[in-house]
Write a protein that holds these residues in place. Structure first.
Motif, PDB file in Angstrom:
ATOM      1  N   ALA A   1       4.005 -12.087 -10.849  1.00 13.93           N
ATOM      2  CA  ALA A   1       4.295 -13.518 -10.707  1.00 13.93           C
ATOM      3  C   ALA A   1       4.695 -13.855  -9.275  1.00 13.93           C
ATOM      4  CB  ALA A   1       5.393 -13.932 -11.678  1.00 13.93           C
ATOM      5  N   ASP A   2       5.389 -12.943  -8.604  1.00 14.21           N
ATOM      6  CA  ASP A   2       5.747 -13.169  -7.202  1.00 14.21           C
ATOM      7  C   ASP A   2       4.496 -13.296  -6.337  1.00 14.21           C
ATOM      8  OD1 ASP A   2       8.486 -13.240  -7.493  1.00 14.21           O
ATOM      9  OD2 ASP A   2       8.737 -11.084  -7.229  1.00 14.21           O
ATOM     10  N   LYS A   3       3.427 -12.614  -6.729  1.00 13.89           N
ATOM     11  CA  LYS A   3       2.190 -12.649  -5.942  1.00 13.89           C
ATOM     12  C   LYS A   3       1.258 -13.773  -6.371  1.00 13.89           C
ATOM     13  CE  LYS A   3      -1.562  -9.854  -4.143  1.00 13.89           C
ATOM     14  NZ  LYS A   3      -2.094  -8.504  -3.894  1.00 13.89           N
ATOM     15  N   PHE A   4       1.102 -13.986  -7.692  1.00 12.26           N
ATOM     16  CA  PHE A   4       0.097 -14.927  -8.187  1.00 12.26           C
ATOM     17  C   PHE A   4       0.675 -16.216  -8.776  1.00 12.26           C
ATOM     18  CE2 PHE A   4      -1.816 -10.655  -8.678  1.00 12.26           C
ATOM     19  CZ  PHE A   4      -2.910 -10.815  -7.826  1.00 12.26           C
ATOM     20  N   GLY A   5       1.991 -16.270  -8.976  1.00  8.13           N
ATOM     21  CA  GLY A   5       2.601 -17.442  -9.582  1.00  8.13           C
ATOM     22  C   GLY A   5       2.921 -17.208 -11.046  1.00  8.13           C
ATOM     23  N   ALA A   6       4.069 -17.716 -11.487  1.00  6.26           N
ATOM     24  CA  ALA A   6       4.526 -17.470 -12.862  1.00  6.26           C
ATOM     25  C   ALA A   6       3.625 -18.142 -13.891  1.00  6.26           C
ATOM     26  CB  ALA A   6       5.965 -17.960 -13.024  1.00  6.26           C
ATOM     27  N   LYS A   7       3.085 -19.327 -13.576  1.00  2.00           N
ATOM     28  CA  LYS A   7       2.263 -20.040 -14.561  1.00  2.00           C
ATOM     29  C   LYS A   7       1.061 -19.211 -14.980  1.00  2.00           C
ATOM     30  CE  LYS A   7      -0.442 -24.174 -15.494  1.00  2.00           C
ATOM     31  NZ  LYS A   7      -0.820 -25.542 -15.067  1.00  2.00           N
ATOM     32  N   LYS A   8       0.351 -18.637 -14.028  1.00  2.22           N
ATOM     33  CA  LYS A   8      -0.848 -17.856 -14.347  1.00  2.22           C
ATOM     34  C   LYS A   8      -0.506 -16.630 -15.175  1.00  2.22           C
ATOM     35  CE  LYS A   8      -3.490 -19.162 -10.209  1.00  2.22           C
ATOM     36  NZ  LYS A   8      -4.093 -18.663  -8.946  1.00  2.22           N
ATOM     37  N   ILE A   9       0.553 -15.929 -14.785  1.00  2.00           N
ATOM     38  CA  ILE A   9       0.917 -14.685 -15.473  1.00  2.00           C
ATOM     39  C   ILE A   9       1.347 -14.966 -16.904  1.00  2.00           C
ATOM     40  CG2 ILE A   9       2.471 -12.699 -15.445  1.00  2.00           C
ATOM     41  CD1 ILE A   9       0.301 -12.771 -13.231  1.00  2.00           C
ATOM     42  N   VAL A  10       2.192 -15.975 -17.098  1.00  2.00           N
ATOM     43  CA  VAL A  10       2.643 -16.310 -18.450  1.00  2.00           C
ATOM     44  C   VAL A  10       1.482 -16.852 -19.289  1.00  2.00           C
ATOM     45  CG1 VAL A  10       4.220 -17.742 -19.818  1.00  2.00           C
ATOM     46  CG2 VAL A  10       5.010 -16.721 -17.672  1.00  2.00           C
TER      47      VAL A  10
ATOM     48  N   LEU B   1       6.747 -11.629 -20.390  1.00  8.99           N
ATOM     49  CA  LEU B   1       6.350 -12.266 -19.135  1.00  8.99           C
ATOM     50  C   LEU B   1       7.195 -13.498 -18.834  1.00  8.99           C
ATOM     51  CD1 LEU B   1       2.442 -12.006 -19.325  1.00  8.99           C
ATOM     52  CD2 LEU B   1       4.126 -10.290 -18.679  1.00  8.99           C
ATOM     53  N   LEU B   2       7.503 -14.283 -19.868  1.00  9.84           N
ATOM     54  CA  LEU B   2       8.313 -15.485 -19.670  1.00  9.84           C
ATOM     55  C   LEU B   2       9.752 -15.129 -19.324  1.00  9.84           C
ATOM     56  CD1 LEU B   2       8.643 -18.555 -19.764  1.00  9.84           C
ATOM     57  CD2 LEU B   2       9.036 -18.376 -22.224  1.00  9.84           C
ATOM     58  N   ASN B   3      10.357 -14.217 -20.075  1.00 11.16           N
ATOM     59  CA  ASN B   3      11.752 -13.851 -19.816  1.00 11.16           C
ATOM     60  C   ASN B   3      11.928 -13.237 -18.434  1.00 11.16           C
ATOM     61  OD1 ASN B   3      12.916 -14.717 -22.241  1.00 11.16           O
ATOM     62  ND2 ASN B   3      12.293 -12.863 -23.314  1.00 11.16           N
ATOM     63  N   ALA B   4      10.940 -12.459 -17.998  1.00  9.39           N
ATOM     64  CA  ALA B   4      11.038 -11.842 -16.669  1.00  9.39           C
ATOM     65  C   ALA B   4      10.984 -12.874 -15.556  1.00  9.39           C
ATOM     66  CB  ALA B   4       9.911 -10.821 -16.489  1.00  9.39           C
ATOM     67  N   ASN B   5      10.398 -14.036 -15.837  1.00  8.44           N
ATOM     68  CA  ASN B   5      10.173 -15.022 -14.781  1.00  8.44           C
ATOM     69  C   ASN B   5      10.983 -16.304 -14.921  1.00  8.44           C
ATOM     70  OD1 ASN B   5       8.013 -13.913 -12.945  1.00  8.44           O
ATOM     71  ND2 ASN B   5       7.033 -13.591 -14.926  1.00  8.44           N
ATOM     72  N   THR B   6      11.914 -16.345 -15.875  1.00  8.50           N
ATOM     73  CA  THR B   6      12.742 -17.554 -15.987  1.00  8.50           C
ATOM     74  C   THR B   6      13.554 -17.796 -14.717  1.00  8.50           C
ATOM     75  OG1 THR B   6      14.395 -16.199 -17.150  1.00  8.50           O
ATOM     76  CG2 THR B   6      12.938 -17.566 -18.499  1.00  8.50           C
ATOM     77  N   LEU B   7      14.036 -16.733 -14.098  1.00 13.36           N
ATOM     78  CA  LEU B   7      14.810 -16.883 -12.859  1.00 13.36           C
ATOM     79  C   LEU B   7      13.960 -17.543 -11.781  1.00 13.36           C
ATOM     80  CD1 LEU B   7      17.266 -16.369 -11.084  1.00 13.36           C
ATOM     81  CD2 LEU B   7      16.408 -14.060 -10.676  1.00 13.36           C
ATOM     82  N   LYS B   8      12.721 -17.112 -11.658  1.00 22.87           N
ATOM     83  CA  LYS B   8      11.825 -17.679 -10.639  1.00 22.87           C
ATOM     84  C   LYS B   8      11.492 -19.135 -10.963  1.00 22.87           C
ATOM     85  CE  LYS B   8       7.595 -16.497  -8.128  1.00 22.87           C
ATOM     86  NZ  LYS B   8       8.256 -15.917  -6.938  1.00 22.87           N
TER      87      LYS B   8
END
Length: 405
Positions: free
Chosen positions: A74-83, A119-126
């Motif tokens: 997600a840091d590289k491609f964005g959280a929206k795409k990964i989730v 994937l969502l829980n890992a990226n809530t901070l971002k």
């Protein structure tokens, strides 16, 4: 010293929070449908009690393996795409429960379903750090509370469906609708803002591994991961042992279950209102330390509290104190200079993996030490919960960044 000017927040942040919170509530709803429908599922699929527990924990198990890569990607491609990719896989897994005929096939479907949760829980901070900035703690609190809402709704409504298949279809369709909402309405950043892009050296952009290395080199992020893990582990152990312990004190199974559920109400309130209360304090750290000590003490003396109203009040207060600091702790890494929005996904993944491993291991270790001694079990759980105080003392004050430049 000039007072720091806080950034203006986009109103669209509430759309982001609403979709994320509904997805979190739905994930808990689907996960705990397995236990709520156990009476029908176990004989139909010839599942043992131990296997049932494995099925309930399956979505969390997959998160242990996916949290770190989820955050780094997600840091590289964005959280929206990964989730979004995870949601496609998870919708397939959710509907796949309809064709599960035994333990193995249902386990596979639940592991697939758990992908988007990881994937969502890992990226809530971002996600929340980008949209809510100085109010990230509040957003994390709402997100945390939504899981409790999902669990309570699952327990309350699952038995109302005419069949397991209809119950599965309903929850899977809700997930499908929310997945579409995520893909259409969620944005990685507010209008006019950009997440720091990967650096390019010698014609090559930073790899996902580089993002993870940046997070892994942050000692403070490891401290947060350990604190969150000890808090989650002791709380998991506490929640799982309460029904048996209260039954051992003379309650019927129904009474024991009902009293144990009271703590969930306290946790819901603590997650919702705790961050806002702590944010108002000039110094958050002393208040968080006091809250953690109170939560641990209430947990430790649970066995000795008289049954009835005293126990009910103690469990509600314990739930409140036990959940107030968790959202703030998980939001902290984005405020660290070495993390920031750029590496927030990787930091969130690291915190998620370490805390999940501890949430599995701590209950097992406590059980091995205390055995069937419920009084000792509660005491150890309370002590483990209060270990967070040591980490809090080391970490910077969460409210310090808002005082002055």
């Amino acid at each position: 010293m000039e007072e720091k000017q806080l950034p203006k927040l986009s109103n669209y942040r509430w759309v982001i929070l609403a979709i994320a919170a509904l997805l979190d509530a739905t994930s808990s709803y689907i996960q705990f449908q397995i236990s709520a429908l156990a009476v029908q599922i176990m004989p139909a699929l010839h599942i043992s009690p131990a296997q049932l527990q494995s099925l309930v924990m399956a979505p969390m198990l997959i998160a242990v393996f996916l949290s770190i890569p989820a955050g780094s990607l997600a840091d590289k491609f964005g959280a929206k795409k990964i989730v979004s990719v995870g949601l496609v896989i998870s919708v397939i897994g959710a509907y796949g429960r309809l064709i599960a005929t035994n333990f193995v096939t249902l386990m596979i479907m639940l592991l697939l379903f758990g992908v988007y949760m990881a994937l969502l829980n890992a990226n809530t901070l971002k996600i929340f750090g980008t949209w809510f900035k100085q109010d990230t703690n509040t957003a994390m609190g709402v997100f945390f509370a939504s899981a409790s809402v999902g669990i309570m709704l699952s327990q309350a409504t699952s038995s109302m469906f005419p069949s397991v298949q209809i119950a599965y279809t309903f929850s899977s369709t809700v997930l499908l609708v929310l997945a579409v909402c995520w893909m259409i309405f969620v944005k990685d950043t507010p209008e006019g803002e950009e997440i720091p892009q990967p650096q390019v050296e010698d014609g090559k952009a930073e790899s996902s591994l580089e993002f993870f290395k940046a997070a892994a080199h942050s000692k403070k992020t490891w401290y947060v991961a350990l604190a969150v893990g000890f808090g989650m582990g002791s709380s998991e152990a506490f929640s799982s042992i309460m029904p048996q312990a209260f039954a051992a004190r003379g309650m019927s199974p129904a009474q024991a279950g009902a009293v144990a559920a009271v703590a969930t109400i306290g946790s819901l309130c603590g997650s919702l209102f705790g961050p806002a209360i702590i944010n108002k304090a000039k110094k958050a750290k002393p208040l968080m330390i006091l809250i953690t000590i109170l939560g641990g003490l209430l947990m430790a003396v649970t066995w000795y509290i008289p049954l009835g109203m005293p126990l009910t009040i103690a469990l509600i207060l314990g739930g409140v104190f036990g959940a107030m600091t968790g959202p703030i702790m998980q939001a902290m890494p984005i405020t660290f200079p070495e993390i920031g929005p750029k590496n927030a996904g990787s930091a969130g993944g690291l915190v998620g993996t370490v805390s999940l491993l501890l949430s599995y291991g701590v209950p097992v270790i406590i059980s091995a030490i205390a055995g069937a001694n419920y009084a000792l079990t509660f005491i150890i759980q309370g002590v483990v919960f209060m270990i967070q105080v040591i980490v809090l003392a080391i970490l910077p004050d969460p409210n310090a960044a808002r005082e002055h430049e």
